[in-house]
Design a protein around this motif. Structure first.
Motif, mmCIF file in Angstrom:
data_model
loop_
_atom_site.group_PDB
_atom_site.id
_atom_site.type_symbol
_atom_site.label_atom_id
_atom_site.label_comp_id
_atom_site.label_asym_id
_atom_site.label_seq_id
_atom_site.Cartn_x
_atom_site.Cartn_y
_atom_site.Cartn_z
ATOM 1 N N ILE A 1 37.852 -22.487 -100.804
ATOM 2 C CA ILE A 1 39.146 -23.031 -101.041
ATOM 3 C C ILE A 1 39.813 -23.596 -100.040
ATOM 4 N N SER A 2 40.216 -24.842 -100.112
ATOM 5 C CA SER A 2 40.354 -25.379 -98.789
ATOM 6 C C SER A 2 41.637 -25.193 -98.463
ATOM 7 N N ASN A 3 42.871 -24.946 -99.319
ATOM 8 C CA ASN A 3 44.050 -24.978 -98.885
ATOM 9 C C ASN A 3 44.715 -23.932 -99.867
ATOM 10 N N PHE A 4 45.404 -22.875 -99.276
ATOM 11 C CA PHE A 4 46.221 -21.932 -99.766
ATOM 12 C C PHE A 4 47.833 -22.220 -99.710
ATOM 13 N N SER A 5 48.259 -23.077 -99.067
ATOM 14 C CA SER A 5 49.426 -23.324 -98.665
ATOM 15 C C SER A 5 50.244 -23.993 -99.910
ATOM 16 N N ASN A 6 49.453 -24.295 -100.906
ATOM 17 C CA ASN A 6 50.119 -24.853 -102.024
ATOM 18 C C ASN A 6 50.392 -23.690 -103.004
ATOM 19 N N MET A 7 50.003 -22.324 -102.835
ATOM 20 C CA MET A 7 50.288 -21.309 -103.898
ATOM 21 C C MET A 7 51.107 -20.172 -103.179
ATOM 22 N N PRO A 8 52.261 -20.414 -102.443
ATOM 23 C CA PRO A 8 52.856 -19.371 -101.757
ATOM 24 C C PRO A 8 53.419 -18.155 -102.307
ATOM 25 N N ASN A 9 53.203 -17.838 -103.581
ATOM 26 C CA ASN A 9 53.799 -16.908 -104.334
ATOM 27 C C ASN A 9 52.472 -16.041 -105.020
ATOM 28 N N LEU A 10 51.312 -16.419 -104.168
ATOM 29 C CA LEU A 10 50.065 -15.607 -104.820
ATOM 30 C C LEU A 10 50.267 -14.105 -104.312
ATOM 31 N N GLU A 11 49.764 -13.387 -105.408
ATOM 32 C CA GLU A 11 50.020 -12.018 -105.139
ATOM 33 C C GLU A 11 48.663 -11.122 -105.012
ATOM 34 N N GLU A 12 47.495 -11.733 -105.855
ATOM 35 C CA GLU A 12 46.336 -11.236 -105.851
ATOM 36 C C GLU A 12 45.289 -12.265 -105.955
ATOM 37 N N LEU A 13 44.265 -11.923 -105.020
ATOM 38 C CA LEU A 13 43.301 -13.119 -105.011
ATOM 39 C C LEU A 13 41.823 -12.510 -104.955
ATOM 40 N N GLU A 14 41.130 -12.607 -106.054
ATOM 41 C CA GLU A 14 39.823 -11.987 -106.425
ATOM 42 C C GLU A 14 38.698 -13.158 -106.192
ATOM 43 N N LEU A 15 37.980 -12.831 -104.976
ATOM 44 C CA LEU A 15 36.746 -13.716 -104.960
ATOM 45 C C LEU A 15 35.467 -13.096 -104.699
ATOM 46 N N GLY A 16 35.568 -12.027 -105.545
ATOM 47 C CA GLY A 16 34.274 -11.095 -105.262
ATOM 48 C C GLY A 16 32.945 -11.672 -105.965
ATOM 49 N N TYR A 17 31.881 -11.481 -105.303
ATOM 50 C CA TYR A 17 30.450 -11.914 -105.719
ATOM 51 C C TYR A 17 30.622 -13.449 -105.828
ATOM 52 N N CYS A 18 31.380 -14.417 -105.161
ATOM 53 C CA CYS A 18 31.356 -15.589 -104.981
ATOM 54 C C CYS A 18 30.261 -15.855 -103.902
ATOM 55 N N THR A 19 28.982 -15.737 -104.091
ATOM 56 C CA THR A 19 28.017 -15.440 -103.152
ATOM 57 C C THR A 19 27.742 -16.600 -102.390
ATOM 58 N N SER A 20 28.206 -17.943 -102.698
ATOM 59 C CA SER A 20 27.982 -19.174 -101.812
ATOM 60 C C SER A 20 29.183 -19.307 -100.731
ATOM 61 N N LEU A 21 30.135 -18.694 -100.997
ATOM 62 C CA LEU A 21 31.339 -18.662 -100.114
ATOM 63 C C LEU A 21 30.989 -17.906 -98.713
ATOM 64 N N ASN A 22 31.116 -19.127 -97.666
ATOM 65 C CA ASN A 22 30.828 -18.390 -96.298
ATOM 66 C C ASN A 22 31.988 -18.581 -95.409
ATOM 67 N N ILE A 23 33.014 -18.869 -95.808
ATOM 68 C CA ILE A 23 34.155 -18.975 -94.967
ATOM 69 C C ILE A 23 35.456 -18.669 -95.822
ATOM 70 N N VAL A 24 36.545 -18.140 -95.341
ATOM 71 C CA VAL A 24 37.835 -18.007 -95.913
ATOM 72 C C VAL A 24 38.737 -19.035 -94.935
ATOM 73 N N ASP A 25 39.422 -20.029 -95.701
ATOM 74 C CA ASP A 25 40.207 -20.911 -94.989
ATOM 75 C C ASP A 25 41.421 -20.303 -94.298
#
Length: 580
Positions: free
Chosen positions: A164-188
């Motif tokens: 997920i390349s850019n979180f700056s476009n969702m400044p009001n995010l309260e919950e982020l669920e990325l569990g078992y995204c097994t190809s994800l190797n980096i958090v931006d």
């Protein structure tokens, strides 16, 4: 009733506008959704679509039809088979140029979304919830999107997601669920701008090797899940003044090797179940409270643990743990302490009066030889588990002072030589399990009758020749298990209230030349089972009585009534309950 009224009202509406679903504001019957997309007209009033794919046929979503839904605010597509998988025949066909509908969309839930990303012209200005569990998404979107109102983003189980390349476009995010995204190797690193984020789940992200340092600046973050991150060896270096809201941190089955020292100021709930790489634990301050799970590979506990104000401590399966802090006896708030499977633990420390609130103590599978006589100070103890403590030799007589003890579980304590005398002190005991303890004749005191609250007694697999006569006075006993007591030759007269006896595998009983010594106690026992008596009705014995005495050699020859199969039917005389 509410659902019934709603269904009745909906059926009336459907019958009135059956041929023109475009006049409806909501579509949730699969047949209505199918009709709406095939008719391709009159869709301007639709505000919500609920589509259960487990009840629908294959359907092609048309961009042209969606384009007419100018007022659509809620779109939910869901449905799985009984095993939790999307059935092939329920697939939705999407064209490569597929586009989502209006800018009014607030809620988008599409389980199993089939495309690799959201459409390039996706409008999410008003979106609050984006739920794409088990999707085929590889990259959430292309370019920059403005999702200023988004609060909940769920991509759980999207195994092809790489970033997920850019979180700056969702400044009001309260919950982020990325569990078992097994190809994800980096958090931006841009995740650090999410100042309102309270929950971050990265459980099961097995390719994740590190976390961006910017996470420590998430001032509202309360919960982090890093369970099953099998390649994550290190957590963040936390500055003392950062992450002040962090309360729950779960590392179960992760590869974590060390924790930051500043963690002592943060947590109420820390779980480190089966973190086999972790062999040291930082000093702990009393700010940590309520719950601590350290079922890990740690060798020793920090001395500062005595300052904890937690009520539950899990140290199960810490096979390298050799001793407990003597200070653990001063814990004042403990309710539950679990040391099950700590196979190197040989001693339990003396107990001070401070542990008076401890209710459950689990020592199963430990190497302890004896309990301290000071166990009498555990005035609130209700459950004591000592299964498979093969080095345990004795139970101190002081256990009789535990007037709240309800369960004493000792199966597999094969070297137990001494059992406490004067058992009348254990007046609240409901269950006593002494199975497979190699107990010999006389090992169980005759005053076992003092356990007048006892409901379950398990003596299976021991070496007694006879059963202590005091058992006959246990009027509340409901189950007596004496199975596999291969030396047992005699059964005393049984309590009239006992509904179930298991005596299978008692080979000495099977070899008796005369049935009288076996049957007489049972006949007297059966005497009380009179389905016509008031006493029987008052006791509410609905299932009768059960005796289990099968043997490896079949039914003994002296039993007159025998049949091939699993049942035998016998006609009893009318006065059978008076016999004996």
């Amino acid at each position: 009733m509410h659902d019934l009224v709603q269904e009745m009202g909906w059926n009336i509406i459907r019958s009135e506008f059956l041929d023109n679903p475009g006049k409806w504001s909501r579509l949730w019957d699969p047949s209505d959704v199918y009709r709406a997309f095939t008719m391709k007209k009159g869709m301007k009033n639709v505000e919500a679509i609920f589509l259960n794919l487990s009840r629908s046929k294959q359907l092609q979503f048309s961009t042209k039809v969606f384009a007419k839904m100018k007022r659509l605010r809620l779109l939910k597509i869901y449905g799985m088979d009984c095993c939790g998988f999307m059935k092939k025949e329920y697939k939705i066909i999407l064209s490569e140029d597929f586009q989502f509908p209006s800018q009014e969309l607030r809620y988008l839930h599409w389980k199993g979304y089939p495309l690799k990303s959201l459409p390039s012209n996706f409008h999410g200005e008003n979106l609050i919830v984006l739920n794409m569990m088990d999707s085929k998404i590889k990259q959430l979107w292309q370019g920059n999107k403005c999702l200023g109102k988004l609060k909940f983003l769920n991509l759980l189980g999207s195994k092809q997601l790489t970033e997920i390349s850019n979180f700056s476009n969702m400044p009001n995010l309260e919950e982020l669920e990325l569990g078992y995204c097994t190809s994800l190797n980096i958090v931006d690193p841009s995740i650090g701008v999410l100042k309102k984020l309270t929950l971050l789940s990265l459980s099961g992200c097995e390719n994740l090797t590190s976390l961006p340092s910017s996470i420590q600046y998430l001032d509202s973050l309360e919960t982090i899940y890093l369970n099953n991150c099998s390649n994550l060896e290190k957590f963040l270096e936390i500055e003392e003044s950062s992450m002040e809201a962090l309360t729950y941190l779960h590392f179960d089955r992760s590869a974590i090797k060390e924790l930051p020292s500043a963690i002592e100021y943060l947590l109420e709930d820390l779980q480190l179940f089966v973190c086999s790489n972790l062999d040291a634990f930082p000093e702990i301050m009393e700010d940590m409270k309520e719950f601590l799970d350290l079922r890990t590979g740690i060798k020793e506990l920090p001395s500062s643990m005595e300052h904890l104000n937690i009520n539950s401590l899990f140290l199960s399966d810490c096979k390298n743990l050799r001793s407990l802090l003597s200070s653990i006896r001063r814990f004042k708030s403990f309710c539950r302490l679990f040391l099950n499977g700590c196979s190197s633990l040989r001693n339990f420390p003396e107990i001070m009066e401070g542990m008076k609130y401890l209710e459950v103590l689990g020592l199963e599978g430990t190497a302890i030889k004896e309990l301290p006589s000071s166990i009498q100070n555990l005035k609130s103890l209700q459950m004591l588990y000592l299964s498979n403590c093969k080095n345990l030799v004795t139970i101190p007589d002081s256990i009789n002072d535990l007037r709240c003890l309800k369960r004493l579980i000792l199966p597999g304590c094969s070297n137990l030589e001494k059992f406490p005398k004067n058992l009348e002190g254990l007046c609240t005991l409901v269950e006593l399990d002494l199975s497979h303890c190699n107990l010999m004749e006389g090992s169980i005191p005759t005053d076992i009758w003092g356990l007048y609250s006892l409901c379950t007694l398990n003596l299976s697999g021991n070496h007694m020749v006879s059963i202590p006569s005091g058992i006959t006075q246990l009027c509340r006993l409901r189950l007596l298990d004496i199975s596999h007591c291969k030396m047992l030759q005699e059964i005393p007269e049984l309590s009239s209230s006992l509904p179930q006896i298991d005596a299978h595998g008692c080979t000495k009983l099977e070899m008796l030349s005369s049935p009288s010594s076996l049957l007489c106690p049972f006949l007297k026992w059966f005497k009380w089972f009179n389905p016509t008596s008031n006493e029987y009705m008052n006791r509410n014995w609905k299932k009768g009585k059960v005796i289990i005495i099968p043997g490896n050699g079949g039914i003994p020859g002296w039993v007159l009534h025998q049949e091939i199969g699993s049942q035998v039917r016998i006609e009893l005389p009318l006065n059978w309950y008076e016999l004996g």
